[in-house]
Design a protein around this motif. Structure first.
Motif, PDB file in Angstrom:
ATOM      1  N   GLY A 132       0.172  -8.141   6.480  1.00 57.14           N
ATOM      2  CA  GLY A 132      -0.975  -6.941   6.906  1.00 57.14           C
ATOM      3  C   GLY A 132      -0.558  -5.763   6.174  1.00 57.14           C
ATOM      4  N   GLN A 133      -0.944  -4.730   7.007  1.00 57.69           N
ATOM      5  CA  GLN A 133      -1.030  -3.407   6.587  1.00 57.69           C
ATOM      6  C   GLN A 133       0.278  -2.629   6.982  1.00 57.69           C
ATOM      7  OE1 GLN A 133      -4.717  -1.520   6.980  1.00 57.69           O
ATOM      8  NE2 GLN A 133      -3.778   0.541   7.052  1.00 57.69           N
ATOM      9  N   ARG A 134       1.012  -1.705   5.952  1.00 58.68           N
ATOM     10  CA  ARG A 134       2.174  -1.024   6.479  1.00 58.68           C
ATOM     11  C   ARG A 134       1.515   0.063   6.945  1.00 58.68           C
ATOM     12  NH1 ARG A 134       7.084  -2.763   3.938  1.00 58.68           N
ATOM     13  NH2 ARG A 134       6.568  -4.499   2.351  1.00 58.68           N
ATOM     14  N   ILE A 135       2.467   0.744   7.877  1.00 55.54           N
ATOM     15  CA  ILE A 135       2.294   2.073   8.698  1.00 55.54           C
ATOM     16  C   ILE A 135       3.181   2.995   8.093  1.00 55.54           C
ATOM     17  CG2 ILE A 135       2.107   3.050  10.823  1.00 55.54           C
ATOM     18  CD1 ILE A 135       1.858   0.347  12.053  1.00 55.54           C
ATOM     19  N   THR A 136       2.907   3.788   6.932  1.00 55.39           N
ATOM     20  CA  THR A 136       3.927   4.712   6.392  1.00 55.39           C
ATOM     21  C   THR A 136       3.514   5.860   6.418  1.00 55.39           C
ATOM     22  OG1 THR A 136       2.777   4.275   4.227  1.00 55.39           O
ATOM     23  CG2 THR A 136       4.676   2.858   4.976  1.00 55.39           C
ATOM     24  N   GLU A 137       2.419   6.419   6.573  1.00 55.37           N
ATOM     25  CA  GLU A 137       1.955   7.920   6.591  1.00 55.37           C
ATOM     26  C   GLU A 137       1.870   8.358   7.784  1.00 55.37           C
ATOM     27  OE1 GLU A 137      -1.395   8.069   4.032  1.00 55.37           O
ATOM     28  OE2 GLU A 137      -0.696   7.388   2.239  1.00 55.37           O
ATOM     29  N   GLN A 138       1.581   7.649   8.787  1.00 58.01           N
ATOM     30  CA  GLN A 138       1.159   8.100  10.111  1.00 58.01           C
ATOM     31  C   GLN A 138       2.492   8.704  10.854  1.00 58.01           C
ATOM     32  OE1 GLN A 138       0.082   5.176   8.997  1.00 58.01           O
ATOM     33  NE2 GLN A 138      -1.764   4.498  10.005  1.00 58.01           N
ATOM     34  N   PRO A 139       2.405   9.731  11.581  1.00 58.78           N
ATOM     35  CA  PRO A 139       3.587  10.200  12.408  1.00 58.78           C
ATOM     36  C   PRO A 139       4.197   8.784  13.542  1.00 58.78           C
ATOM     37  CG  PRO A 139       1.896  11.858  12.375  1.00 58.78           C
ATOM     38  CD  PRO A 139       1.384  10.649  11.719  1.00 58.78           C
ATOM     39  N   LEU A 140       5.415   8.628  13.717  1.00 54.73           N
ATOM     40  CA  LEU A 140       5.922   7.804  14.566  1.00 54.73           C
ATOM     41  C   LEU A 140       6.681   8.055  15.870  1.00 54.73           C
ATOM     42  CD1 LEU A 140       6.339   4.546  14.913  1.00 54.73           C
ATOM     43  CD2 LEU A 140       8.408   5.040  13.691  1.00 54.73           C
ATOM     44  N   TYR A 141       6.311   7.690  16.948  1.00 59.65           N
ATOM     45  CA  TYR A 141       6.989   8.122  18.000  1.00 59.65           C
ATOM     46  C   TYR A 141       7.651   6.977  18.634  1.00 59.65           C
ATOM     47  CZ  TYR A 141       4.647  12.719  17.598  1.00 59.65           C
ATOM     48  OH  TYR A 141       4.007  13.799  17.154  1.00 59.65           O
ATOM     49  N   VAL A 186      10.153  -5.267  12.209  1.00 60.37           N
ATOM     50  CA  VAL A 186       9.065  -4.332  12.644  1.00 60.37           C
ATOM     51  C   VAL A 186       9.408  -3.002  11.816  1.00 60.37           C
ATOM     52  CG1 VAL A 186       8.427  -2.619  14.441  1.00 60.37           C
ATOM     53  CG2 VAL A 186       8.956  -5.079  14.983  1.00 60.37           C
ATOM     54  N   ALA A 187      10.691  -2.643  11.244  1.00 60.65           N
ATOM     55  CA  ALA A 187      10.887  -1.646  10.375  1.00 60.65           C
ATOM     56  C   ALA A 187      10.262  -1.886   8.951  1.00 60.65           C
ATOM     57  CB  ALA A 187      12.329  -1.743  10.129  1.00 60.65           C
ATOM     58  N   GLY A 188      10.165  -2.944   8.663  1.00 59.75           N
ATOM     59  CA  GLY A 188       9.262  -3.433   7.556  1.00 59.75           C
ATOM     60  C   GLY A 188       8.006  -2.782   7.394  1.00 59.75           C
ATOM     61  N   TYR A 189       6.959  -2.910   8.442  1.00 60.82           N
ATOM     62  CA  TYR A 189       5.991  -2.094   8.378  1.00 60.82           C
ATOM     63  C   TYR A 189       5.998  -0.591   8.421  1.00 60.82           C
ATOM     64  CZ  TYR A 189       3.798  -6.317  10.112  1.00 60.82           C
ATOM     65  OH  TYR A 189       2.934  -7.572  10.101  1.00 60.82           O
ATOM     66  N   LEU A 190       7.246  -0.052   8.405  1.00 68.92           N
ATOM     67  CA  LEU A 190       7.234   1.477   8.722  1.00 68.92           C
ATOM     68  C   LEU A 190       7.580   2.307   7.348  1.00 68.92           C
ATOM     69  CD1 LEU A 190       8.727   1.636  12.335  1.00 68.92           C
ATOM     70  CD2 LEU A 190       6.307   1.787  11.651  1.00 68.92           C
ATOM     71  N   PHE A 191       8.074   1.292   6.383  1.00 70.53           N
ATOM     72  CA  PHE A 191       8.554   2.053   5.186  1.00 70.53           C
ATOM     73  C   PHE A 191       7.876   1.576   3.998  1.00 70.53           C
ATOM     74  CE2 PHE A 191      12.030   2.428   8.161  1.00 70.53           C
ATOM     75  CZ  PHE A 191      12.292   3.834   8.035  1.00 70.53           C
ATOM     76  N   GLU A 232       7.164 -17.404  15.868  1.00 67.98           N
ATOM     77  CA  GLU A 232       6.094 -17.096  16.737  1.00 67.98           C
ATOM     78  C   GLU A 232       6.193 -15.512  17.377  1.00 67.98           C
ATOM     79  OE1 GLU A 232       5.242 -19.665  20.046  1.00 67.98           O
ATOM     80  OE2 GLU A 232       5.433 -21.764  18.802  1.00 67.98           O
ATOM     81  N   ALA A 233       7.514 -15.081  17.331  1.00 67.02           N
ATOM     82  CA  ALA A 233       7.761 -13.531  17.875  1.00 67.02           C
ATOM     83  C   ALA A 233       7.274 -12.794  16.630  1.00 67.02           C
ATOM     84  CB  ALA A 233       9.544 -13.734  18.001  1.00 67.02           C
ATOM     85  N   PHE A 234       7.515 -13.400  15.308  1.00 66.43           N
ATOM     86  CA  PHE A 234       7.028 -12.348  14.367  1.00 66.43           C
ATOM     87  C   PHE A 234       5.745 -12.387  14.207  1.00 66.43           C
ATOM     88  CE2 PHE A 234      11.308 -13.942  12.294  1.00 66.43           C
ATOM     89  CZ  PHE A 234      11.920 -12.836  12.737  1.00 66.43           C
ATOM     90  N   ARG A 235       4.996 -13.360  14.427  1.00 65.15           N
ATOM     91  CA  ARG A 235       3.580 -13.307  14.552  1.00 65.15           C
ATOM     92  C   ARG A 235       2.919 -12.438  15.563  1.00 65.15           C
ATOM     93  NH1 ARG A 235       4.100 -18.946  12.798  1.00 65.15           N
ATOM     94  NH2 ARG A 235       4.086 -19.718  15.003  1.00 65.15           N
ATOM     95  N   ALA A 236       3.538 -12.643  16.700  1.00 64.88           N
ATOM     96  CA  ALA A 236       3.113 -11.748  17.930  1.00 64.88           C
ATOM     97  C   ALA A 236       3.472 -10.100  17.562  1.00 64.88           C
ATOM     98  CB  ALA A 236       4.058 -11.773  19.213  1.00 64.88           C
ATOM     99  N   ALA A 237       4.592  -9.700  16.716  1.00 67.05           N
ATOM    100  CA  ALA A 237       4.869  -8.534  16.161  1.00 67.05           C
ATOM    101  C   ALA A 237       3.764  -8.217  15.284  1.00 67.05           C
ATOM    102  CB  ALA A 237       6.299  -8.539  15.829  1.00 67.05           C
ATOM    103  N   ALA A 238       3.587  -8.992  14.379  1.00 67.86           N
ATOM    104  CA  ALA A 238       2.472  -8.851  13.225  1.00 67.86           C
ATOM    105  C   ALA A 238       1.112  -8.321  13.870  1.00 67.86           C
ATOM    106  CB  ALA A 238       2.653  -9.877  12.431  1.00 67.86           C
ATOM    107  N   ALA A 239       0.695  -9.038  14.929  1.00 68.33           N
ATOM    108  CA  ALA A 239      -0.694  -8.753  15.445  1.00 68.33           C
ATOM    109  C   ALA A 239      -0.521  -7.613  16.062  1.00 68.33           C
ATOM    110  CB  ALA A 239      -0.931  -9.761  16.598  1.00 68.33           C
ATOM    111  N   ALA A 240       0.350  -6.923  16.600  1.00 72.10           N
ATOM    112  CA  ALA A 240       0.501  -5.558  17.282  1.00 72.10           C
ATOM    113  C   ALA A 240       0.705  -4.645  16.418  1.00 72.10           C
ATOM    114  CB  ALA A 240       1.838  -5.639  18.153  1.00 72.10           C
TER     115      ALA A 240
END
Length: 446
Positions: A228-237, A195-200, A159-167
């Motif tokens: 879902g969709q990875r976030i690999t190109e956008q600047p991250l803060y 979460v790191a999996g979304y960023l690489f 359930e926690a992973f689903r919440a993270a995936a939604a965000a």
């Protein structure tokens, strides 16, 4: 009679300390042999498990020496004794994950090893986590198309992973992404990897863990699959504060070392060890001890953040971190934007965010220069504040953004500017719209 049970806690436990204030009361008094048994029990764990061998030896020697010298002879309250042992251990080596605590006795009939959790308590905890959305408190799109996610815990489970995936999927189309960990005290390493999996784009080697008692090293990698969709190109803060601790620090540490994120805020709390919890049963009470057993470090240079925290790239007070990150993200987007219309909109948003960091001020005497009628528009003062009103619409508060430039109420698409003649006199009012359109009215001469 003394029994021991061990509960291996989730990697990077979320709570910074386990020490309990003295004088809790309600527990039976202890004598010399019991104090000796308590010291024997906890020093045996520290000696064999504590991640740092040299401090472990010093803590063990110090507690045993204090016992032999009679330093604890006057203590009869188990809670006070636990607090004293904790204080003496921390005086040797301060560790935010270490703790000693006096506890009530286990419920009758409960087995020490293993202990099965009460189903009602499990359900209660699940409801609590769901109410808090497993730590994911907010996800939104800020001006300029900057995604923002605040999460206050690295929770574990489907359930926690689903919440993270939604965000994460919600902000996946953003121009830049801000992850707010300023109130995140830690939690589970499984959520770090998720979460790191979304960023690489591919598996990234995040960190290593040395487990002293087992003499082994554990390597941690980002998840190889995320929904879902990875976030690999956008600047991250990543926003941090002194309250950012443990798992939240590891995530920040990883992203900083891998040059994936810009860290903004203040230095984090400095908890870089994994933890195991043990309890020892005595007559009428238990002693619980939480012992760090693993050391986290960057595999490239052997450096960690235990005791020193993770330092930010942009050092600003924690309450300004969001605006500072947002402004920096917009500045980078503007620098790389070739479309003039898009660049103008980004400039519009950047001015608004920058005004939060450095609010503009105008002397009240100069503000009176703006008061007057401008065709269907007028500027007036009331109780020391200045307002804009168009015809019979509701008046809106004016707040300065710069010289002759004002924010109008809570409108994010409209601002006011004023035009002057060669002598510096205000001769017109100019309406500015976010898309670039303008309109104006001359100042009434009467």
């Amino acid at each position: 009679m003394r029994n021991v049970s061990c509960l291996i806690l989730v990697l990077l436990f979320a709570v910074p300390a386990l020490a309990q204030p003295a004088g809790q009361g309600g527990l039976p008094a202890i004598d010399g042999p019991t104090r000796a048994a308590i010291v024997d029990s906890i020093t045996a764990v520290i000696d064999s498990v504590y991640v740092l061998e040299a401090p472990a030896m010093e803590i063990v020697a110090g507690l045993r020496r204090n016992l032999a010298d009679g330093a604890y002879d006057e203590i009869t309250d188990p809670a006070e004794f636990a607090q004293r042992l904790y204080d003496d251990a921390q005086a040797v080596n301060h560790d935010g994950h270490f703790g000693i605590r006096a506890l009530p006795p286990a419920r009758p009939g409960a087995e020490a090893i293993p202990q099965e959790e009460d189903p009602a308590e499990v359900e209660r905890r699940r409801r609590m986590y769901r109410t808090l959305n497993y730590g994911f408190r907010k996800a939104e799109i800020l001006p300029g198309g900057v995604g923002y996610v605040r999460f206050d815990q690295f929770a574990h489970g489907d359930e926690a992973f689903r919440a993270a995936a939604a965000a994460m999927n919600f902000v996946s189309n953003s121009n830049a992404v801000i992850l707010d960990l300023r109130n995140n005290g830690g939690g589970s390493a499984s959520m770090i990897r998720f979460v790191a999996g979304y960023l690489f784009e591919e598996n990234a080697h995040l960190i290593n863990w040395d487990i002293r008692a087992q003499g082994k090293t554990v390597q941690s990698y980002s998840a190889d699959f995320v929904p879902g969709q990875r976030i690999t190109e956008q600047p991250l803060y990543i926003l941090v504060s002194e309250r950012t601790f443990s798992a939240a620090e590891e995530f920040t540490f990883d992203m900083k070392n891998l040059e994936r994120a810009t860290v903004v805020g203040t230095t984090t709390g400095g908890g870089g060890h994994t933890v195991a919890g043990y309890t020892f049963d005595f007559d009428g009470f238990r002693i619980g001890i939480r012992v760090p057993y693993g050391r986290a470090y960057n595999p490239e240079n052997d450096e960690g953040w235990e005791g020193v925290g993770v330092t930010p790239h942009i050092d600003v007070p924690a309450d300004q971190a969001l605006d500072a990150a947002h402004a920096d993200a917009l500045a980078k987007l503007i620098e790389n934007e070739e479309d003039e219309e898009f660049r103008a909109m980004l400039e519009w948003d950047k001015l608004e965010v920058a005004s939060h960091l450095e609010p503009a001020t105008i002397d009240p005497a100069r503000m009176d220069e703006y008061v007057g009628a401008y065709g269907p528009r007028r500027i007036f003062a009331e109780d020391g504040l200045y307002y804009y009103q168009r015809e019979d619409r509701a008046p809106l508060l004016l707040e300065p953004l710069g010289e002759d430039l004002f924010r109008v109420g809570d409108l994010d698409y409209f601002r006011l500017s004023f035009g002057r003649d060669d002598d510096g006199n205000i001769v017109k009012i100019i309406g500015l719209y976010r898309g670039g359109r303008t309109d104006e009215n001359p100042r009434d001469r009467s």
